[in-house]
Design a protein around this motif. Structure first.
Motif, PDB file in Angstrom:
ATOM      1  N   GLY A  60      50.998 -16.771  -5.449  1.00 19.18           N
ATOM      2  CA  GLY A  60      51.677 -15.663  -4.763  1.00 19.18           C
ATOM      3  C   GLY A  60      51.294 -14.318  -5.345  1.00 19.18           C
ATOM      4  N   GLY A 106      51.425 -11.072  -3.290  1.00 18.61           N
ATOM      5  CA  GLY A 106      52.737 -10.608  -2.815  1.00 18.61           C
ATOM      6  C   GLY A 106      53.267  -9.461  -3.652  1.00 18.61           C
ATOM      7  N   TYR A 107      54.483  -9.087  -3.353  1.00 20.87           N
ATOM      8  CA  TYR A 107      55.086  -7.894  -3.990  1.00 20.87           C
ATOM      9  C   TYR A 107      55.166  -8.050  -5.516  1.00 20.87           C
ATOM     10  CZ  TYR A 107      58.975  -4.727  -5.245  1.00 20.87           C
ATOM     11  OH  TYR A 107      59.786  -3.794  -5.842  1.00 20.87           O
ATOM     12  N   LEU A 123      48.335 -15.898   1.837  1.00 22.24           N
ATOM     13  CA  LEU A 123      48.399 -14.642   2.595  1.00 22.24           C
ATOM     14  C   LEU A 123      49.371 -14.715   3.778  1.00 22.24           C
ATOM     15  CD1 LEU A 123      44.643 -13.466   2.482  1.00 22.24           C
ATOM     16  CD2 LEU A 123      46.528 -12.865   0.936  1.00 22.24           C
ATOM     17  N   GLY A 157      51.585 -12.091   1.880  1.00 18.36           N
ATOM     18  CA  GLY A 157      50.868 -11.256   0.915  1.00 18.36           C
ATOM     19  C   GLY A 157      49.662 -10.579   1.557  1.00 18.36           C
ATOM     20  N   ASP A 203      46.712 -22.826  -0.143  1.00 19.33           N
ATOM     21  CA  ASP A 203      48.127 -23.144  -0.233  1.00 19.33           C
ATOM     22  C   ASP A 203      48.407 -23.950  -1.502  1.00 19.33           C
ATOM     23  OD1 ASP A 203      50.447 -23.308   2.203  1.00 19.33           O
ATOM     24  OD2 ASP A 203      50.737 -24.601   0.438  1.00 19.33           O
ATOM     25  N   ILE A 219      61.204 -16.154   0.975  1.00 14.93           N
ATOM     26  CA  ILE A 219      62.225 -15.395   0.237  1.00 14.93           C
ATOM     27  C   ILE A 219      63.349 -14.815   1.092  1.00 14.93           C
ATOM     28  CG2 ILE A 219      60.433 -14.747  -1.423  1.00 14.93           C
ATOM     29  CD1 ILE A 219      60.861 -11.819  -0.371  1.00 14.93           C
ATOM     30  N   SER A 243      59.584 -18.106 -10.824  1.00 11.09           N
ATOM     31  CA  SER A 243      60.402 -17.051 -10.209  1.00 11.09           C
ATOM     32  C   SER A 243      61.655 -17.653  -9.620  1.00 11.09           C
ATOM     33  CB  SER A 243      59.656 -16.413  -9.034  1.00 11.09           C
ATOM     34  OG  SER A 243      58.461 -15.845  -9.406  1.00 11.09           O
ATOM     35  N   TYR A 279      65.699 -13.482 -11.240  1.00  9.79           N
ATOM     36  CA  TYR A 279      65.646 -12.050 -10.947  1.00  9.79           C
ATOM     37  C   TYR A 279      66.924 -11.612 -10.248  1.00  9.79           C
ATOM     38  CZ  TYR A 279      60.600 -13.303 -10.708  1.00  9.79           C
ATOM     39  OH  TYR A 279      59.346 -13.813 -10.908  1.00  9.79           O
ATOM     40  N   PHE A 280      67.385 -10.433 -10.596  1.00 11.02           N
ATOM     41  CA  PHE A 280      68.418  -9.777  -9.805  1.00 11.02           C
ATOM     42  C   PHE A 280      67.675  -8.939  -8.742  1.00 11.02           C
ATOM     43  CE2 PHE A 280      72.543 -11.120 -11.479  1.00 11.02           C
ATOM     44  CZ  PHE A 280      72.057 -12.080 -12.346  1.00 11.02           C
ATOM     45  N   THR A 337      55.437  -5.618   2.697  1.00 12.79           N
ATOM     46  CA  THR A 337      55.876  -6.436   3.832  1.00 12.79           C
ATOM     47  C   THR A 337      56.486  -5.572   4.930  1.00 12.79           C
ATOM     48  OG1 THR A 337      56.731  -7.764   2.024  1.00 12.79           O
ATOM     49  CG2 THR A 337      57.054  -8.631   4.251  1.00 12.79           C
ATOM     50  N   HIS A 347      65.238  -5.367   2.179  1.00 19.47           N
ATOM     51  CA  HIS A 347      65.791  -4.924   0.887  1.00 19.47           C
ATOM     52  C   HIS A 347      66.233  -3.469   0.966  1.00 19.47           C
ATOM     53  CE1 HIS A 347      63.275  -8.241  -1.242  1.00 19.47           C
ATOM     54  NE2 HIS A 347      64.416  -8.688  -0.774  1.00 19.47           N
TER      55      HIS A 347
HETATM   56  N1  LIG Z   1      62.001  -9.758  -4.051  1.00 19.46           N
HETATM   57  C1  LIG Z   1      63.121 -10.086  -4.694  1.00 19.46           C
HETATM   58  O1  LIG Z   1      64.069  -9.286  -4.801  1.00 19.46           O
HETATM   59  C2  LIG Z   1      63.229 -11.436  -5.355  1.00 19.46           C
HETATM   60  C3  LIG Z   1      64.426 -11.747  -6.034  1.00 19.46           C
HETATM   61  C4  LIG Z   1      64.531 -12.986  -6.670  1.00 19.46           C
HETATM   62  C5  LIG Z   1      63.444 -13.876  -6.668  1.00 19.46           C
HETATM   63  N2  LIG Z   1      62.307 -13.567  -6.001  1.00 19.46           N
HETATM   64  C6  LIG Z   1      61.201 -14.540  -6.002  1.00 19.46           C
HETATM   65  O2  LIG Z   1      60.001 -13.908  -6.445  1.00 19.46           O
HETATM   66  C7  LIG Z   1      58.875 -14.519  -5.824  1.00 19.46           C
HETATM   67  C8  LIG Z   1      57.986 -13.436  -5.229  1.00 19.46           C
HETATM   68  O3  LIG Z   1      58.745 -12.721  -4.247  1.00 19.46           O
HETATM   69  P1  LIG Z   1      58.160 -11.419  -3.532  1.00 19.46           P
HETATM   70  O4  LIG Z   1      59.301 -10.499  -3.283  1.00 19.46           O
HETATM   71  O5  LIG Z   1      56.975 -10.944  -4.256  1.00 19.46           O
HETATM   72  O6  LIG Z   1      57.745 -12.034  -2.115  1.00 19.46           O
HETATM   73  P2  LIG Z   1      56.368 -11.914  -1.303  1.00 19.46           P
HETATM   74  O7  LIG Z   1      56.621 -12.546   0.031  1.00 19.46           O
HETATM   75  O8  LIG Z   1      55.856 -10.513  -1.329  1.00 19.46           O
HETATM   76  O9  LIG Z   1      55.382 -12.822  -2.162  1.00 19.46           O
HETATM   77  C9  LIG Z   1      55.226 -14.200  -2.003  1.00 19.46           C
HETATM   78  C10 LIG Z   1      53.735 -14.498  -1.989  1.00 19.46           C
HETATM   79  O10 LIG Z   1      53.522 -15.909  -1.951  1.00 19.46           O
HETATM   80  C11 LIG Z   1      52.565 -16.225  -0.952  1.00 19.46           C
HETATM   81  N3  LIG Z   1      52.876 -17.595  -0.518  1.00 19.46           N
HETATM   82  C12 LIG Z   1      54.012 -18.024   0.095  1.00 19.46           C
HETATM   83  N4  LIG Z   1      53.957 -19.350   0.268  1.00 19.46           N
HETATM   84  C13 LIG Z   1      52.780 -19.778  -0.258  1.00 19.46           C
HETATM   85  C14 LIG Z   1      52.163 -21.051  -0.384  1.00 19.46           C
HETATM   86  N5  LIG Z   1      52.753 -22.162   0.071  1.00 19.46           N
HETATM   87  N6  LIG Z   1      50.945 -21.128  -0.968  1.00 19.46           N
HETATM   88  C15 LIG Z   1      50.317 -20.000  -1.419  1.00 19.46           C
HETATM   89  N7  LIG Z   1      50.868 -18.778  -1.334  1.00 19.46           N
HETATM   90  C16 LIG Z   1      52.082 -18.665  -0.761  1.00 19.46           C
HETATM   91  C17 LIG Z   1      52.718 -15.148   0.093  1.00 19.46           C
HETATM   92  O11 LIG Z   1      51.576 -14.963   0.915  1.00 19.46           O
HETATM   93  C18 LIG Z   1      53.024 -13.923  -0.764  1.00 19.46           C
HETATM   94  O12 LIG Z   1      51.849 -13.260  -1.163  1.00 19.46           O
HETATM   95  C19 LIG Z   1      59.426 -15.497  -4.801  1.00 19.46           C
HETATM   96  O13 LIG Z   1      59.343 -16.803  -5.341  1.00 19.46           O
HETATM   97  C20 LIG Z   1      60.870 -15.067  -4.632  1.00 19.46           C
HETATM   98  O14 LIG Z   1      61.698 -16.147  -4.286  1.00 19.46           O
HETATM   99  C21 LIG Z   1      62.166 -12.358  -5.342  1.00 19.46           C
END
Ligand SMILES: NC(=O)c1ccc[n+]([C@@H]2O[C@H](COP(=O)([O-])OP(=O)(O)OC[C@H]3O[C@@H](n4cnc5c(N)ncnc54)[C@H](O)[C@@H]3O)[C@@H](O)[C@H]2O)c1
Ligand SMILES: O=c1ccn([C@@H]2O[C@H](COP(=O)(O)OP(=O)(O)O[C@H]3O[C@H](CO)[C@@H](O)[C@H](O)[C@H]3O)[C@@H](O)[C@H]2O)c(=O)[nH]1
Length: 337
Positions: free
Chosen positions: A13, A16-17, A39, A42, A57, A83, A121, A174-175, A190, A195
């Motif tokens: 991932g 992603g963010y 992707l 992401g 994947d 998420i 995470s 994470y909070f 995204t 959020h």
């Molecule tokens: N954003 C928040 O406030 C928050 C809070 C608590 C926990 N989290 C956790 O942090 C992690 C990252 O969150 P984020 O906000 O960056 O989300 P995001 O959607 O920006 O990032 C997730 C990334 O994972 C990739 N992805 C998803 N499923 C996949 C798979 N099966 N195989 C390969 N790649 C895959 C996506 O393309 C993306 O780039 C997540 O696990 C989320 O549950 C986020």
């Protein structure tokens, strides 16, 4: 940062963010890093060109085994997942598949290849509606949605696997993650984000016409929901410290909240956005959103006692300033958003 051994890390991932910020933090600290991302949410542009990138994947065990061999992977930071809480209520099996079942494949492949360190995470959503705030790691875990359950199940898989195999792990709960890289190298990209800080920044820049305030009758000082907002670059830095701790002591596993231990209400966040921009975001007071706890604030005592982590951006206006700067840059990268 640690002076210890810097082993090759695979970031799932990483496009992603949060994952893209972790990639930058690892790279900046001198850790060899590679990324796997499918992707779905992401963006390829979020990963620096000199970081090996595998589009695929995490349920593709053959691809994972190839990456581990090619990169000499000794640690995994596992961000990949789905998420969106309301989506998890409407389509729970998607969450048990993408977050739980695929994490099982990743963990199993790591064990088979002898990858010894794993950072996961997790989320404050594992606590559900906390009985007390601030929330401690050992407080009851009773998720109120499939997203939280899908993460808690993965925590359990890691604990059980670690007891049976030579793998130590760190669960980071994470909070509320917000802000962007201070140099605007990456941020939250995204489209259609839900959020609060992202939504408020979009509104401040005219990408939305208003912000809906979800509930004004909570048992909080101003009646709106209170959250513990942590800067994404501080969170990324916490991951690097956690990794150093796992490498330094392979017999030790960790579970830690990631937050600053103080809360801001929705109205305080909107006031801060106005303060930073000098404008006035249009607010629309509305009903509560289903499943929202009144207040969710971490007790950060454990992470502060365990890691040499010193937050650099524990300031709401700074978080918003960085989020706004990224939002402006994003308009040039993806003009359609
Ligand atoms: N954003 C928040 O406030 C928050 C809070 C608590 C926990 N989290 C956790 O942090 C992690 C990252 O969150 P984020 O906000 O960056 O989300 P995001 O959607 O920006 O990032 C997730 C990334 O994972 C990739 N992805 C998803 N499923 C996949 C798979 N099966 N195989 C390969 N790649 C895959 C996506 O393309 C993306 O780039 C997540 O696990 C989320 O549950 C986020
Ligand atoms: O347009 C909006 C968006 C949010 N809120 C409120 O703002 C607060 C924060 O909401 P949001 O930014 O959507 O985050 P949370 O619902 O608290 O959840 C985030 O933080 C959790 C950890 O605390 C993670 O598990 C989730 O994945 C992540 O989305 C809550 O009181 C919401 O009701 C509004 O009033 N209007």
């Amino acid at each position: 940062m640690s002076d210890g051994e810097k082993v090759p890390v695979l970031v799932t991932g990483g496009a992603g963010y949060i994952g893209s910020h972790a990639v930058l933090a690892l790279k900046d600290a001198g850790w060899p890093v590679a990324v796997i991302d499918n992707l779905t949410t992401g963006f390829r542009f979020a990963v620096p060109d000199d970081v090996p990138f595998y589009e695929g994947d995490i349920e593709d065990a053959a691809l994972l085994a190839r990456i581990f061999a090619e990169q000499g992977t000794k640690a995994i930071m596992h961000f990949a997942g789905s998420i969106i809480v309301p989506e998890s209520v409407a389509d729970p099996l998607k969450y048990y598949h993408n977050n739980t079942a695929k994490s099982r494949v990743l963990i199993a492949t790591a064990v088979a290849a002898g990858v010894p360190h794993f950072i996961f995470s997790s989320t404050a959503a594992t606590y559900g509606v906390p009985e007390s705030s601030p929330v401690r790691e050992d407080d009851p875990k009773s998720p109120i949605n499939p997203y939280g359950w899908s993460k808690l199940m993965t925590e359990q898989m890691l604990a059980d696997t670690s007891a049976a195999h030579p793998l130590n792990f760190c669960v980071l709960r994470y909070f509320n993650v917000a802000g962007a890289d201070p140099q605007a190298r990456t941020g939250q990209s995204t489209a259609g984000a839900t959020h609060l800080i992202k939504v408020a920044c979009e509104a401040a820049l005219g990408k939305r016409d208003k912000v809906s305030v979800f509930g004004t009758d909570y048992d909080t000082p101003d009646g709106t929901g209170v959250r513990d907002y942590i800067h994404v670059s501080d969170l990324a830095a916490a991951h690097v410290h956690a990794l150093a701790a796992l490498v330094a002591d392979p017999a030790r596993s960790l579970t830690m909240n990631c937050g600053y231990g103080r809360g801001f209400s929705v109205l305080e966040v909107l006031a801060a956005v106005d303060r930073v921009t000098g404008g006035k975001v249009t607010r629309e007071m509305g009903p509560r959103r289903a499943g929202d706890p009144a207040a969710l604030v971490s007790d950060p005592a454990r992470i502060r006692a365990t890691l040499p982590w010193v937050p650099q951006h524990d300031d709401l206006d700074t978080i918003i300033t960085h989020a706004l700067a990224w939002e402006q840059k994003l308009s040039t990268i993806r003009p359609e958003h």
